[in-house]
Motif scaffolding. Structure first.
Motif, PDB file in Angstrom:
ATOM      1  N   PRO A  75     -84.641  18.505 -76.783  1.00 25.20           N
ATOM      2  CA  PRO A  75     -84.695  20.040 -76.161  1.00 25.20           C
ATOM      3  C   PRO A  75     -83.310  20.353 -76.238  1.00 25.20           C
ATOM      4  CG  PRO A  75     -86.205  18.448 -74.998  1.00 25.20           C
ATOM      5  CD  PRO A  75     -85.531  17.800 -75.893  1.00 25.20           C
ATOM      6  N   PRO A  76     -82.190  19.735 -75.890  1.00 21.61           N
ATOM      7  CA  PRO A  76     -80.912  20.353 -75.904  1.00 21.61           C
ATOM      8  C   PRO A  76     -80.557  20.757 -77.292  1.00 21.61           C
ATOM      9  CG  PRO A  76     -80.794  18.161 -74.845  1.00 21.61           C
ATOM     10  CD  PRO A  76     -82.075  18.270 -75.401  1.00 21.61           C
ATOM     11  N   SER A  77     -80.451  20.184 -78.195  1.00 17.61           N
ATOM     12  CA  SER A  77     -80.225  20.578 -79.427  1.00 17.61           C
ATOM     13  C   SER A  77     -81.201  21.692 -80.082  1.00 17.61           C
ATOM     14  CB  SER A  77     -80.413  19.554 -80.607  1.00 17.61           C
ATOM     15  OG  SER A  77     -80.163  19.790 -81.872  1.00 17.61           O
ATOM     16  N   ILE A  78     -82.339  21.562 -79.793  1.00 16.38           N
ATOM     17  CA  ILE A  78     -83.189  22.691 -80.366  1.00 16.38           C
ATOM     18  C   ILE A  78     -82.991  24.112 -79.543  1.00 16.38           C
ATOM     19  CG2 ILE A  78     -85.750  23.549 -80.270  1.00 16.38           C
ATOM     20  CD1 ILE A  78     -86.321  20.608 -80.715  1.00 16.38           C
ATOM     21  N   LYS A  79     -82.718  23.857 -78.184  1.00 15.14           N
ATOM     22  CA  LYS A  79     -82.462  24.897 -77.170  1.00 15.14           C
ATOM     23  C   LYS A  79     -81.043  25.870 -77.826  1.00 15.14           C
ATOM     24  CE  LYS A  79     -81.186  26.181 -72.625  1.00 15.14           C
ATOM     25  NZ  LYS A  79     -80.890  25.673 -71.263  1.00 15.14           N
ATOM     26  N   SER A  80     -79.846  24.861 -78.223  1.00 15.94           N
ATOM     27  CA  SER A  80     -78.744  25.334 -78.459  1.00 15.94           C
ATOM     28  C   SER A  80     -78.875  26.058 -79.805  1.00 15.94           C
ATOM     29  CB  SER A  80     -77.903  24.309 -78.818  1.00 15.94           C
ATOM     30  OG  SER A  80     -76.550  24.645 -79.448  1.00 15.94           O
ATOM     31  N   HIS A  81     -79.747  25.738 -80.753  1.00 20.01           N
ATOM     32  CA  HIS A  81     -80.031  26.552 -81.935  1.00 20.01           C
ATOM     33  C   HIS A  81     -80.973  27.814 -81.866  1.00 20.01           C
ATOM     34  CE1 HIS A  81     -79.078  22.578 -83.958  1.00 20.01           C
ATOM     35  NE2 HIS A  81     -78.687  23.323 -84.972  1.00 20.01           N
ATOM     36  N   ALA A  82     -81.544  27.575 -80.799  1.00 18.64           N
ATOM     37  CA  ALA A  82     -82.314  28.724 -80.488  1.00 18.64           C
ATOM     38  C   ALA A  82     -81.542  29.861 -79.956  1.00 18.64           C
ATOM     39  CB  ALA A  82     -83.535  28.515 -79.390  1.00 18.64           C
ATOM     40  N   VAL A  83     -80.590  29.551 -79.007  1.00 22.15           N
ATOM     41  CA  VAL A  83     -79.810  30.301 -78.366  1.00 22.15           C
ATOM     42  C   VAL A  83     -78.751  31.114 -79.465  1.00 22.15           C
ATOM     43  CG1 VAL A  83     -77.682  30.538 -76.780  1.00 22.15           C
ATOM     44  CG2 VAL A  83     -79.918  29.372 -75.914  1.00 22.15           C
ATOM     45  N   GLU A  84     -78.176  30.301 -80.299  1.00 24.07           N
ATOM     46  CA  GLU A  84     -77.463  30.948 -81.220  1.00 24.07           C
ATOM     47  C   GLU A  84     -78.088  31.853 -82.234  1.00 24.07           C
ATOM     48  OE1 GLU A  84     -74.182  30.323 -82.539  1.00 24.07           O
ATOM     49  OE2 GLU A  84     -73.515  28.838 -81.227  1.00 24.07           O
ATOM     50  N   ALA A  85     -79.352  31.425 -82.498  1.00 27.19           N
ATOM     51  CA  ALA A  85     -80.328  32.698 -83.100  1.00 27.19           C
ATOM     52  C   ALA A  85     -80.584  33.757 -82.598  1.00 27.19           C
ATOM     53  CB  ALA A  85     -81.739  31.816 -83.642  1.00 27.19           C
ATOM     54  N   LEU A  86     -80.989  33.579 -81.214  1.00 26.63           N
ATOM     55  CA  LEU A  86     -81.121  34.724 -80.298  1.00 26.63           C
ATOM     56  C   LEU A  86     -79.779  35.764 -80.072  1.00 26.63           C
ATOM     57  CD1 LEU A  86     -82.726  36.326 -78.176  1.00 26.63           C
ATOM     58  CD2 LEU A  86     -82.152  35.072 -76.556  1.00 26.63           C
ATOM     59  N   GLY A  87     -78.555  35.187 -80.019  1.00 31.36           N
ATOM     60  CA  GLY A  87     -77.172  35.945 -79.785  1.00 31.36           C
ATOM     61  C   GLY A  87     -77.152  36.712 -81.089  1.00 31.36           C
ATOM     62  N   SER A  88     -77.439  35.998 -82.466  1.00 33.94           N
ATOM     63  CA  SER A  88     -77.289  36.842 -83.583  1.00 33.94           C
ATOM     64  C   SER A  88     -78.159  37.836 -83.774  1.00 33.94           C
ATOM     65  CB  SER A  88     -77.396  35.795 -84.629  1.00 33.94           C
ATOM     66  OG  SER A  88     -76.353  34.978 -84.509  1.00 33.94           O
ATOM     67  N   LEU A  89     -79.456  37.794 -83.259  1.00 34.34           N
ATOM     68  CA  LEU A  89     -80.402  38.744 -83.338  1.00 34.34           C
ATOM     69  C   LEU A  89     -80.086  39.903 -82.496  1.00 34.34           C
ATOM     70  CD1 LEU A  89     -83.805  36.448 -83.324  1.00 34.34           C
ATOM     71  CD2 LEU A  89     -82.953  38.009 -85.144  1.00 34.34           C
ATOM     72  N   ILE A  90     -79.443  39.680 -81.246  1.00 30.02           N
ATOM     73  CA  ILE A  90     -79.315  40.849 -80.415  1.00 30.02           C
ATOM     74  C   ILE A  90     -78.079  41.468 -81.169  1.00 30.02           C
ATOM     75  CG2 ILE A  90     -77.927  41.352 -78.112  1.00 30.02           C
ATOM     76  CD1 ILE A  90     -80.730  40.460 -77.790  1.00 30.02           C
ATOM     77  N   LEU A  91     -77.100  40.948 -81.817  1.00 28.05           N
ATOM     78  CA  LEU A  91     -76.015  41.847 -82.351  1.00 28.05           C
ATOM     79  C   LEU A  91     -76.673  42.418 -83.413  1.00 28.05           C
ATOM     80  CD1 LEU A  91     -73.069  38.788 -82.610  1.00 28.05           C
ATOM     81  CD2 LEU A  91     -73.517  40.971 -80.966  1.00 28.05           C
ATOM     82  N   LEU A  92     -77.601  41.809 -84.322  1.00 27.34           N
ATOM     83  CA  LEU A  92     -78.409  42.548 -85.188  1.00 27.34           C
ATOM     84  C   LEU A  92     -79.028  43.794 -84.936  1.00 27.34           C
ATOM     85  CD1 LEU A  92     -79.747  39.601 -87.639  1.00 27.34           C
ATOM     86  CD2 LEU A  92     -77.985  41.494 -88.259  1.00 27.34           C
ATOM     87  N   TYR A  93     -79.740  43.534 -83.815  1.00 28.35           N
ATOM     88  CA  TYR A  93     -80.289  44.595 -83.450  1.00 28.35           C
ATOM     89  C   TYR A  93     -79.535  45.954 -82.966  1.00 28.35           C
ATOM     90  CZ  TYR A  93     -84.173  47.267 -81.009  1.00 28.35           C
ATOM     91  OH  TYR A  93     -85.185  48.248 -80.572  1.00 28.35           O
ATOM     92  N   LYS A  94     -78.527  45.666 -82.325  1.00 30.06           N
ATOM     93  CA  LYS A  94     -77.489  46.595 -81.825  1.00 30.06           C
ATOM     94  C   LYS A  94     -76.826  47.427 -83.062  1.00 30.06           C
ATOM     95  CE  LYS A  94     -72.989  47.325 -79.822  1.00 30.06           C
ATOM     96  NZ  LYS A  94     -71.866  46.955 -79.297  1.00 30.06           N
TER      97      LYS A  94
END
Length: 232
Positions: free
Chosen positions: A80-99
């Motif tokens: 869970p910690p590693s999987i969550k870390s990668h998911a948060v990284e991906a989510l942050g990148s998606l937010i920037l892409l959307y903007k």
């Protein structure tokens, strides 16, 4: 699942269930049509679909992350910690892409949740040497600020929660952008009104299930007051 586990650690069967859900999420992601792949499709609906996936992974990992010390060996591939870390990284990148591609006009209402999740996790990753998370936080705050015009109650509540977390973490202004600081500075003033508080108390609740299984509910407004120890 989260409500069932409140107050008690997950048992082996629950770990197995969580791992199975994660495997199905991965399978779902891998089987998406090529036309929906991030590198091929940057439309709002496609990016929101990717955010939905990453937020679901984050929510799943949040359930199990506090209990990894007692994780069964049979589910050792579920980290869970590693999987969550990668998911948060991906989510942050998606937010920037959307903007970057779409800005914050005519944003789907579901983005309220994605922006809040990204903003909360960005706070824990803020660093003067890491611009990405300063920009993710700024994008989340600006997105919520703009959405609050049309979806005021919940947008303002999420902004208030982010402001509380920034204060709780004692985040200095050199770790956030001027735009973020400007919006955060307005949340203690007239922007947060008695009408907003009354609307939240009426329309939104946070559920919890104590050990005796009696369900209680608390308004988002009360939750914010309790967290900040202030009167809105």
């Amino acid at each position: 699942m989260a409500l069932q586990l409140q107050g008690s650690p997950p048992i082996d069967d629950t770990w197995a269930q969580g791992y199975e859900i994660y495997r199905k999420l991965i399978q779902w992601d891998r089987e998406l049509p090529r036309g929906l792949l991030q590198e091929r499709n940057s439309t709002p609906h496609s990016l929101c679909l990717r955010m939905y996936y990453q937020c679901t992974v984050i929510n799943l990992c949040d359930i199990f992350e506090p209990h990894t010390a007692n994780q069964p060996l049979a589910q050792s591939d579920f980290d869970p910690p590693s999987i969550k870390s990668h998911a948060v990284e991906a989510l942050g990148s998606l937010i920037l892409l959307y903007k970057h591609f779409h800005g914050w006009k005519s944003v789907p209402i579901v983005m309220l949740h994605y922006l809040c999740v990204a903003g909360i996790h960005a706070i824990a990753r803020l660093s003067p040497s890491e611009m990405k998370w300063m920009k993710v936080l700024e994008s989340s705050v600006l997105g919520l600020w703009n959405m609050a015009i049309g979806w005021g109650r919940l947008g303002k509540a999420f902004l208030k929660i982010i402001a509380f977390l920034l204060r709780a973490q004692k985040v200095e202004n050199d770790r956030i952008t001027p735009k973020t600081a400007a919006i955060m500075g307005q949340l203690d003033g007239a922007y947060w009104t008695a009408t907003d508080a009354a609307s939240l108390a009426a329309d939104y609740v946070v559920h919890s299930v104590p050990s005796d299984v009696a369900v209680t509910a608390q308004s988002v407004d009360d939750l914010i007051k309790a967290a900040e120890q202030l009167t809105l």
